[in-house]
Design a protein around this motif. Structure first.
Motif, PDB file in Angstrom:
ATOM      1  N   LYS A  48      16.941   2.474   4.266  1.00  0.00           N
ATOM      2  CA  LYS A  48      16.114   1.522   3.536  1.00  0.00           C
ATOM      3  C   LYS A  48      14.675   2.051   3.561  1.00  0.00           C
ATOM      4  N   ARG A  49      13.919   1.799   2.485  1.00  0.00           N
ATOM      5  CA  ARG A  49      12.617   2.451   2.317  1.00  0.00           C
ATOM      6  C   ARG A  49      11.633   2.101   3.439  1.00  0.00           C
ATOM      7  N   GLU A  50      11.799   0.913   4.047  1.00  0.00           N
ATOM      8  CA  GLU A  50      10.894   0.566   5.157  1.00  0.00           C
ATOM      9  C   GLU A  50      11.068   1.528   6.321  1.00  0.00           C
ATOM     10  N   VAL A  51      12.237   2.169   6.399  1.00  0.00           N
ATOM     11  CA  VAL A  51      12.520   3.131   7.475  1.00  0.00           C
ATOM     12  C   VAL A  51      12.208   4.555   7.019  1.00  0.00           C
ATOM     13  N   THR A  52      12.596   4.891   5.782  1.00  0.00           N
ATOM     14  CA  THR A  52      12.499   6.282   5.329  1.00  0.00           C
ATOM     15  C   THR A  52      11.103   6.678   4.863  1.00  0.00           C
ATOM     16  N   GLU A  53      10.255   5.692   4.471  1.00  0.00           N
ATOM     17  CA  GLU A  53       8.891   6.023   4.014  1.00  0.00           C
ATOM     18  C   GLU A  53       7.871   5.028   4.575  1.00  0.00           C
ATOM     19  N   PRO A  54       7.697   5.042   5.923  1.00  0.00           N
ATOM     20  CA  PRO A  54       6.817   4.049   6.562  1.00  0.00           C
ATOM     21  C   PRO A  54       5.372   4.118   6.037  1.00  0.00           C
ATOM     22  N   SER A  55       4.926   5.306   5.642  1.00  0.00           N
ATOM     23  CA  SER A  55       3.618   5.398   4.973  1.00  0.00           C
ATOM     24  C   SER A  55       3.773   6.328   3.782  1.00  0.00           C
ATOM     25  N   PRO A  56       2.930   6.147   2.763  1.00  0.00           N
ATOM     26  CA  PRO A  56       3.121   6.850   1.482  1.00  0.00           C
ATOM     27  C   PRO A  56       3.315   8.357   1.642  1.00  0.00           C
ATOM     28  N   GLY A  57       4.481   8.841   1.188  1.00  0.00           N
ATOM     29  CA  GLY A  57       4.758  10.278   1.210  1.00  0.00           C
ATOM     30  C   GLY A  57       5.139  10.838   2.566  1.00  0.00           C
ATOM     31  N   ALA A  58       5.063   9.989   3.616  1.00  0.00           N
ATOM     32  CA  ALA A  58       5.450  10.455   4.961  1.00  0.00           C
ATOM     33  C   ALA A  58       6.874   9.991   5.231  1.00  0.00           C
ATOM     34  N   PHE A  86      14.271  -5.038  -3.921  1.00  0.00           N
ATOM     35  CA  PHE A  86      13.036  -5.842  -3.794  1.00  0.00           C
ATOM     36  C   PHE A  86      12.731  -6.141  -2.332  1.00  0.00           C
ATOM     37  N   ALA A  87      13.680  -5.843  -1.422  1.00  0.00           N
ATOM     38  CA  ALA A  87      13.507  -6.170   0.003  1.00  0.00           C
ATOM     39  C   ALA A  87      13.561  -4.903   0.858  1.00  0.00           C
ATOM     40  N   ALA A  88      13.276  -5.060   2.159  1.00  0.00           N
ATOM     41  CA  ALA A  88      13.351  -3.964   3.142  1.00  0.00           C
ATOM     42  C   ALA A  88      12.495  -2.777   2.723  1.00  0.00           C
ATOM     43  N   ASN A  89      11.312  -3.087   2.204  1.00  0.00           N
ATOM     44  CA  ASN A  89      10.358  -2.059   1.799  1.00  0.00           C
ATOM     45  C   ASN A  89       9.178  -2.012   2.777  1.00  0.00           C
ATOM     46  N   PRO A  90       8.477  -0.867   2.862  1.00  0.00           N
ATOM     47  CA  PRO A  90       7.318  -0.787   3.741  1.00  0.00           C
ATOM     48  C   PRO A  90       6.176  -1.664   3.221  1.00  0.00           C
ATOM     49  N   PRO A  91       5.307  -2.137   4.126  1.00  0.00           N
ATOM     50  CA  PRO A  91       4.276  -3.110   3.715  1.00  0.00           C
ATOM     51  C   PRO A  91       3.323  -2.602   2.626  1.00  0.00           C
ATOM     52  N   TRP A  92       3.198  -1.283   2.483  1.00  0.00           N
ATOM     53  CA  TRP A  92       2.214  -0.746   1.516  1.00  0.00           C
ATOM     54  C   TRP A  92       2.774  -0.683   0.088  1.00  0.00           C
ATOM     55  N   LEU A  93       4.099  -0.803  -0.046  1.00  0.00           N
ATOM     56  CA  LEU A  93       4.719  -0.452  -1.328  1.00  0.00           C
ATOM     57  C   LEU A  93       4.339  -1.385  -2.487  1.00  0.00           C
TER      58      LEU A  93
END
Ligand code: XIL
Length: 336
Positions: A48-58, A86-93
């Motif tokens: 899930k993107r909240e795990v795989t991309e915790p900060s942009p591009g990282a 729409f869910a389980a995304n990092p806070p910056w997305l």
């Protein structure tokens, strides 16, 4: 020793598996039951993107890689879940999407993730839960931040980006509450069919519908005829079917475990009998394998009813009547 669910499925040309995660894997009894019964694995949250991309591009694929390696080491297939949700995304997305100048905010992500696992994936849930008739749109789509920014076309764009990143994986649209019987679920089925028809009409590389399969033993009933007709409509479009997250919610049931287990096993069997009777169905995954990691809804519930019993193994890793129901459904399934 009874025949494993994986072997029973294999005998019919089907796949049986479950969601797994890097925490559950630490329990040897869980890990050995998983290795025995499952021929396909989907990470519960590690992709899930909240795990795989915790900060942009990282990007952080360490947990996803660990599950890929486990699956490979045990000769299991692997599914990816999900690329756009729409869910389980990092806070910056969400803010980044609102400010985005183009769709690379998700096509670049899909290229990175699906590209990394190219050749390892049986299938990807490219888009998850994009319909919500309750949001009041004529097309029944969910009024998500993706839709608000890019319009309905984001779904097709995501499928094309996934195909570009992985020429082989089966590309899946994954949805919930499209199986059991209520007026709200009728609307969800209609919106799902309409979305699939639009995608196919536009030549989007979609290959299958994912039926999450989160059903209830004491909630909206299962109308087998209506469910079968829905699956036939999907098959008639040339799409495959996969049950991607099956479990049976036993909340609202009596405190007596035996009768709850019977109700859970019964509705699971009736659900799988319909799903597996459709020649387009490729397999079944449960959302986890053991009740051990499920949380009671409330302290009162824990007191009255203990751990929820929604999966093939209980919290002591003993097979539940649902395990047997799945075995019977696989044995009763038509051979592919
Ligand atoms: C769930 C996870 O199992 C939970 O641990 C998490 O708190 C929320 O998400 N549909 C999906 C799954 O597609 O990814 C969701 O998983 C359950 C509903």
């Amino acid at each position: 020793m009874t025949t494993s669910l994986a072997a029973l499925a294999r005998a019919k040309g089907l796949l049986f598996g479950a969601a797994n995660n890097t925490y559950w894997m630490k329990f040897p009894d869980f890990a050995s039951a998983f290795a025995r019964d499952c021929a396909i694995l989907v990470p519960e949250y590690e992709l899930k993107r909240e795990v795989t991309e915790p900060s942009p591009g990282a990007y952080d694929f360490s947990a996803g890689d660990a599950l890929r390696d486990y699956a490979q080491a045990h000769g299991m297939k692997l599914r990816g879940h999900p690329l756009v949700w729409f869910a389980a995304n990092p806070p910056w997305l969400e803010a980044a999407v609102a400010a985005a100048k183009d769709e690379s905010i998700f096509t670049r992500y899909i290229a990175a993730v699906a590209g990394r696992y190219r050749g390892h994936m049986h299938s990807w849930d490219v888009v998850n839960e994009a319909i919500e008739p309750a949001d009041g749109r004529a097309d029944g789509l969910r009024d998500s931040f993706w839709l608000r920014k890019f319009g309905p076309g984001y779904i097709e764009t995501a499928f094309r980006a996934a195909r570009a990143a992985d020429p082989q994986a089966l590309l899946v649209y994954n949805e919930y509450s499209i199986e059991t019987d209520s007026p709200e679920r009728d609307l969800r089925r209609r919106a799902t069919l309409a979305l699939l028809e639009r995608l196919i009409a536009r030549g989007a590389p979609i290959g299958a519908l994912g039926l999450q399969g989160h059903i209830t033993a004491y909630g909206p009933p299962l109308n087998q005829k209506k469910f079968a007709a829905f699956l036939d409509a999907v098959r008639a479009m040339g799409l495959k079917l996969i049950v991607t997250e099956h479990d049976v919610d036993d909340s609202g049931g009596p405190t007596d475990v035996a009768s709850r287990d019977r109700a859970v096993a019964d509705v699971s069997r009736r659900y799988l009998d319909v799903a597996l009777d459709n020649p387009a169905t490729l397999g079944v995954l449960t959302w986890g394998l053991s009740d051990r990691f499920l949380k009671p809804e409330s302290a009162r519930d824990a007191l009255l009813r203990g751990t929820p019993r929604m999966l093939p193994y209980d919290d002591a890793m003993q097979p539940t009547p649902m395990h047997d129901a799945i075995a019977q459904a696989l044995m009763g399934a038509r051979k592919r």
